[in-house]
Design a protein around this motif. Structure first.
Motif, PDB file in Angstrom:
ATOM      1  N   ILE A   1       0.756   5.690  14.395  1.00  0.00           N
ATOM      2  CA  ILE A   1      -0.631   5.675  13.933  1.00  0.00           C
ATOM      3  C   ILE A   1      -0.794   4.709  12.762  1.00  0.00           C
ATOM      4  CG2 ILE A   1      -2.444   7.058  12.843  1.00  0.00           C
ATOM      5  CD1 ILE A   1      -1.283   9.489  14.388  1.00  0.00           C
ATOM      6  N   SER A   2       0.154   4.738  11.846  1.00  0.00           N
ATOM      7  CA  SER A   2       0.102   3.856  10.675  1.00  0.00           C
ATOM      8  C   SER A   2       0.148   2.393  11.084  1.00  0.00           C
ATOM      9  CB  SER A   2       1.258   4.172   9.726  1.00  0.00           C
ATOM     10  OG  SER A   2       1.153   5.486   9.226  1.00  0.00           O
ATOM     11  N   GLU A   3       0.896   2.106  12.121  1.00  0.00           N
ATOM     12  CA  GLU A   3       0.977   0.727  12.611  1.00  0.00           C
ATOM     13  C   GLU A   3      -0.365   0.285  13.191  1.00  0.00           C
ATOM     14  OE1 GLU A   3       3.607  -1.933  15.775  1.00  0.00           O
ATOM     15  OE2 GLU A   3       4.349   0.018  15.110  1.00  0.00           O
TER      16      GLU A   3
ATOM     17  N   LEU B   1      -1.464   1.290   7.837  1.00  0.00           N
ATOM     18  CA  LEU B   1      -1.251   2.219   6.728  1.00  0.00           C
ATOM     19  C   LEU B   1       0.229   2.323   6.387  1.00  0.00           C
ATOM     20  CD1 LEU B   1      -3.626   5.047   8.035  1.00  0.00           C
ATOM     21  CD2 LEU B   1      -4.173   3.312   6.314  1.00  0.00           C
ATOM     22  N   ASP B   2       0.532   2.947   5.249  1.00  0.00           N
ATOM     23  CA  ASP B   2       1.907   3.136   4.804  1.00  0.00           C
ATOM     24  C   ASP B   2       2.458   4.420   5.411  1.00  0.00           C
ATOM     25  OD1 ASP B   2       4.315   3.461   3.543  1.00  0.00           O
ATOM     26  OD2 ASP B   2       3.529   3.335   1.497  1.00  0.00           O
ATOM     27  N   ALA B   3       3.244   4.297   6.456  1.00  0.00           N
ATOM     28  CA  ALA B   3       3.758   5.462   7.182  1.00  0.00           C
ATOM     29  C   ALA B   3       4.587   6.379   6.297  1.00  0.00           C
ATOM     30  CB  ALA B   3       4.589   4.997   8.372  1.00  0.00           C
ATOM     31  N   ASP B   4       5.372   5.813   5.384  1.00  0.00           N
ATOM     32  CA  ASP B   4       6.253   6.622   4.538  1.00  0.00           C
ATOM     33  C   ASP B   4       5.477   7.647   3.712  1.00  0.00           C
ATOM     34  OD1 ASP B   4       8.443   5.294   5.504  1.00  0.00           O
ATOM     35  OD2 ASP B   4       8.563   3.875   3.834  1.00  0.00           O
ATOM     36  N   GLU B   5       4.306   7.240   3.211  1.00  0.00           N
ATOM     37  CA  GLU B   5       3.503   8.146   2.399  1.00  0.00           C
ATOM     38  C   GLU B   5       3.004   9.327   3.217  1.00  0.00           C
ATOM     39  OE1 GLU B   5       2.653   8.473  -0.907  1.00  0.00           O
ATOM     40  OE2 GLU B   5       4.326   7.075  -1.080  1.00  0.00           O
ATOM     41  N   TYR B   6       2.610   9.069   4.462  1.00  0.00           N
ATOM     42  CA  TYR B   6       2.092  10.140   5.319  1.00  0.00           C
ATOM     43  C   TYR B   6       3.205  11.071   5.771  1.00  0.00           C
ATOM     44  CZ  TYR B   6      -2.230   7.580   5.167  1.00  0.00           C
ATOM     45  OH  TYR B   6      -3.359   6.952   4.710  1.00  0.00           O
ATOM     46  N   ILE B   7       4.367  10.522   6.021  1.00  0.00           N
ATOM     47  CA  ILE B   7       5.513  11.338   6.414  1.00  0.00           C
ATOM     48  C   ILE B   7       5.922  12.248   5.251  1.00  0.00           C
ATOM     49  CG2 ILE B   7       7.961  11.268   7.035  1.00  0.00           C
ATOM     50  CD1 ILE B   7       7.321   8.661   8.574  1.00  0.00           C
ATOM     51  N   LYS B   8       5.904  11.700   4.046  1.00  0.00           N
ATOM     52  CA  LYS B   8       6.221  12.489   2.859  1.00  0.00           C
ATOM     53  C   LYS B   8       5.192  13.608   2.675  1.00  0.00           C
ATOM     54  CE  LYS B   8       6.667  12.097  -2.178  1.00  0.00           C
ATOM     55  NZ  LYS B   8       6.597  11.172  -3.348  1.00  0.00           N
ATOM     56  N   THR B   9       3.922  13.277   2.865  1.00  0.00           N
ATOM     57  CA  THR B   9       2.853  14.271   2.738  1.00  0.00           C
ATOM     58  C   THR B   9       3.032  15.386   3.760  1.00  0.00           C
ATOM     59  OG1 THR B   9       1.241  12.693   1.870  1.00  0.00           O
ATOM     60  CG2 THR B   9       0.355  14.649   2.961  1.00  0.00           C
ATOM     61  N   SER B  10       3.357  15.019   4.998  1.00  0.00           N
ATOM     62  CA  SER B  10       3.565  15.995   6.067  1.00  0.00           C
ATOM     63  C   SER B  10       4.664  16.975   5.686  1.00  0.00           C
ATOM     64  CB  SER B  10       3.922  15.265   7.365  1.00  0.00           C
ATOM     65  OG  SER B  10       4.281  16.164   8.381  1.00  0.00           O
TER      66      SER B  10
ATOM     67  N   ASP C   1      -7.445   9.114   9.683  1.00  0.00           N
ATOM     68  CA  ASP C   1      -8.469   8.163  10.122  1.00  0.00           C
ATOM     69  C   ASP C   1      -8.098   6.742   9.689  1.00  0.00           C
ATOM     70  OD1 ASP C   1      -9.266   7.767   7.473  1.00  0.00           O
ATOM     71  OD2 ASP C   1     -11.304   8.507   7.742  1.00  0.00           O
ATOM     72  N   GLN C   2      -8.854   5.785  10.154  1.00  0.00           N
ATOM     73  CA  GLN C   2      -8.543   4.371   9.944  1.00  0.00           C
ATOM     74  C   GLN C   2      -8.596   3.944   8.484  1.00  0.00           C
ATOM     75  OE1 GLN C   2     -11.518   2.708  12.473  1.00  0.00           O
ATOM     76  NE2 GLN C   2     -13.233   3.402  11.194  1.00  0.00           N
ATOM     77  N   ASP C   3      -9.256   4.758   7.641  1.00  0.00           N
ATOM     78  CA  ASP C   3      -9.343   4.445   6.215  1.00  0.00           C
ATOM     79  C   ASP C   3      -8.279   5.158   5.395  1.00  0.00           C
ATOM     80  OD1 ASP C   3     -11.637   2.756   6.496  1.00  0.00           O
ATOM     81  OD2 ASP C   3     -12.876   4.553   6.708  1.00  0.00           O
ATOM     82  N   GLY C   4      -7.390   5.880   6.072  1.00  0.00           N
ATOM     83  CA  GLY C   4      -6.281   6.528   5.371  1.00  0.00           C
ATOM     84  C   GLY C   4      -6.520   7.959   4.963  1.00  0.00           C
ATOM     85  N   ARG C   5      -7.706   8.487   5.213  1.00  0.00           N
ATOM     86  CA  ARG C   5      -7.962   9.899   4.902  1.00  0.00           C
ATOM     87  C   ARG C   5      -7.253  10.780   5.932  1.00  0.00           C
ATOM     88  NH1 ARG C   5     -13.320   7.449   3.806  1.00  0.00           N
ATOM     89  NH2 ARG C   5     -13.548   7.457   6.082  1.00  0.00           N
ATOM     90  N   TRP C   6      -6.975  12.008   5.561  1.00  0.00           N
ATOM     91  CA  TRP C   6      -6.258  12.879   6.494  1.00  0.00           C
ATOM     92  C   TRP C   6      -6.631  14.345   6.335  1.00  0.00           C
ATOM     93  CZ3 TRP C   6      -3.537  16.522   3.853  1.00  0.00           C
ATOM     94  CH2 TRP C   6      -3.101  16.206   2.551  1.00  0.00           C
ATOM     95  N   THR C   7      -6.383  15.079   7.412  1.00  0.00           N
ATOM     96  CA  THR C   7      -6.525  16.538   7.444  1.00  0.00           C
ATOM     97  C   THR C   7      -5.289  17.095   8.135  1.00  0.00           C
ATOM     98  OG1 THR C   7      -8.936  16.788   7.409  1.00  0.00           O
ATOM     99  CG2 THR C   7      -7.715  18.429   8.647  1.00  0.00           C
TER     100      THR C   7
END
Length: 385
Positions: free
Chosen positions: A109-111, A115-124, A149-155
Motif C-alpha cells: 500500500i505504501s508503495e 508513503l513510508d512503510a516502516d512507520e505504518y508497520i511500527k504503528t501496527s 488513505d492516499q494522504d497517509g491518514r489511517w484507521t
C-alpha cells in the motif's frame, strides 16, 4: 460528533451464505463509494474508527446485530471493496493468519501511495501491543485491519476474544485523534464495562509509566527477586526484609493481577530494554518479548514496592445502539426479521442510481432520511441471535 467506544459482542458460529455475501459486498461497495464522494477519504476513515457507525454498517448489510463476526465480516467486505476499487483507501490485515500479513500488505500500500512503510508497520505493532499488553482485560487479539488513505491518514480496527465468557471486544483507532499512543489513544470504546482492568494507558498513568521506565534501568535479576518475594509474602511466608504492605493487603492485590494470568518475567526482554536505554513507554512496549505476563509482574512490583499504581478502570462507555439499522434489510439469523432478497436487490438498485446522480440531487434524499431520525424500534424485537 463521533462517539468513543470498544464494542463487546458474543461469539457466534455458522457462516454467511453465498447469496447473502455477494449482496453484502455490493452494498458495502456502494456505501463506501457514496461516502468517499460525499466526505472524502478522511470521512470514511473517521467513520470506520467510530464503533457505533461501524456496527451500524454491519447491521445495514445484514449481518447479525450482536455477533462477534460483525467485525471480521464487515471489515473483510470493506477490505475487499477497497482492493478492487481506486478510491484512495486501501486495507491490510484481517482475521487470524491474515493479520500476520499486515506488514507485507502495508509495504504494498505504501508503495502505491508513496508513503513510508516502516512507520505504518511500527504503528501496527505498537497498536497491537497497547491492546494486549498495556491494556489488559482478558481478551486475546485475533483480528487486526489497518486502513490507510492516499494522504497517509489511517484507521485501525482490531478485535480480541475472551474464551471463558465467549465475548469479543473491538478496539478502534484513528490517526487524526491521537496525541499519544499510550495515554487514552482509542478513538472508540463502547459496550459492557468490566469490574476492572489493568489499564496503564489512562490519563492518570503518567507517574506509573515514568516509574516503570526508571525500574527498567535496574538489573532484571533484582526485579525478579522482588516478584518472588511478593509471591512468597502473598502465600504467608514472612519476608526477611521490610515491605510496605502486610500480608492481608498483599494477597488481594496479587490475586487481582493473577486474574489476568501468571507472572512470567521475560528477563531477556528487560535486559534488551536496559541495553537500549528506552526513553518512553512506546519504545518499551515495542521490545520483543515484552508481553502481558511481564508487564503484570512489573506492575506488581511498582504497586507493592514503590507504591505507584496503574489505573484499574475499564475504559468503556455506552454509546447509542445502532440496532435500528438492522431494519434496512433484516438480519442473517432472522432478527429483527429474515432478509428478503428482493428488498435487498431493490436497495442496491436504488443506491446504484443514487451514485450516478450529482450531489445536488442527493440533497433531496437527505431530507427524506430525516423522517427516520427519531424513529425508535420496538424493544421486544431486539432479541439475541
Amino acid at each position: 460528533m463521533m462517539r468513543r467506544g470498544i464494542a463487546e459482542l458474543p461469539l457466534h458460529g455458522g457462516h454467511v451464505p453465498r447469496w447473502l455475501a455477494l449482496r453484502m459486498k455490493r452494498l458495502a461497495d456502494l456505501v463506501i463509494k457514496l461516502l468517499v464522494d460525499e466526505y472524502g477519504t478522511q470521512g470514511v476513515l473517521e467513520r470506520l474508527a467510530d464503533p457505533v457507525w461501524f456496527q451500524a454498517l454491519n447491521n445495514l448489510i445484514g449481518m447479525d446485530w450482536d455477533s462477534s463476526g460483525s467485525t471480521t465480516v464487515t471489515a473483510g467486505m470493506v477490505k475487499d471493496v477497497l482492493s478492487k476499487e481506486d478510491l484512495g483507501i486501501k486495507a491490510a490485515g484481517g482475521k487470524g493468519t491474515k493479520s500476520r500479513k499486515t506488514p507485507e500488505e502495508l509495504k504494498q500500500i505504501s508503495e502505491i501511495y508513496g508513503l513510508d512503510a516502516d512507520e505504518y508497520i511500527k504503528t501496527s505493532k505498537l497498536v497491537a501491543k497497547v491492546d494486549t499488553v498495556a491494556l489488559q482485560t482478558g481478551y486475546q487479539l485475533y483480528h487486526h485491519v489497518f486502513f490507510v488513505d492516499q494522504d497517509g491518514r489511517w484507521t485501525i480496527v482490531q478485535q480480541g476474544m475472551n474464551p471463558s465468557i465467549k465475548l469479543a471486544r473491538r478496539y478502534h483507532w484513528f490517526s487524526e485523534k491521537i496525541e499519544s499512543f499510550t495515554l487514552e489513544p482509542h478513538k472508540g470504546i463502547s459496550g459492557i464495562k468490566s469490574d476492572y482492568s489493568l489499564n496503564t494507558i489512562a490519563k492518570e498513568s503518567k507517574e506509573y509509566q515514568k516509574t516503570l521506565l526508571d525500574i527498567i534501568s535496574e538489573s532484571p535479576t533484582k526485579i525478579e527477586r522482588e516478584v518472588k518475594s511478593i509471591e512468597a509474602l502473598s502465600k504467608g511466608y514472612t519476608p526477611l526484609f521490610y515491605k510496605p504492605y502486610e500480608k492481608r493487603e498483599v494477597l488481594p492485590i496479587v490475586e487481582r493481577y493473577q486474574s489476568f494470568g501468571r507472572f512470567e518475567l521475560n528477563k531477556k526482554a528487560l535486559e534488551l530494554a536496559r541495553e537500549l536505554s528506552v526513553s518512553n513507554y512506546d519504545e518499551l512496549l515495542l521490545i520483543k518479548g515484552l508481553g502481558p505476563s511481564t508487564l503484570r509482574a512489573l506492575s506488581l512490583v511498582l504497586e507493592l514496592v514503590y507504591d505507584v499504581h496503574p489505573s484499574w478502570k475499564d475504559p468503556v462507555t455506552h454509546p447509542p445502539d445502532p440496532f435500528k439499522f438492522a431494519y434496512a434489510v433484516g438480519g442473517k439469523d432472522k432478527v429483527p426479521f429474515p432478509i428478503e432478497r428482493s428488498t435487498y436487490d431493490d436497495l442496491i438498485s436504488f443506491l446504484e442510481k443514487l451514485l450516478e446522480k450529482g450531489k445536488e440531487e442527493r440533497e433531496v434524499v437527505k431530507q427524506v432520511t430525516k423522517i427516520s431520525e427519531k424513529w425508535k424500534f420496538p424493544e421486544e424485537e431486539k432479541r439475541a441471535t
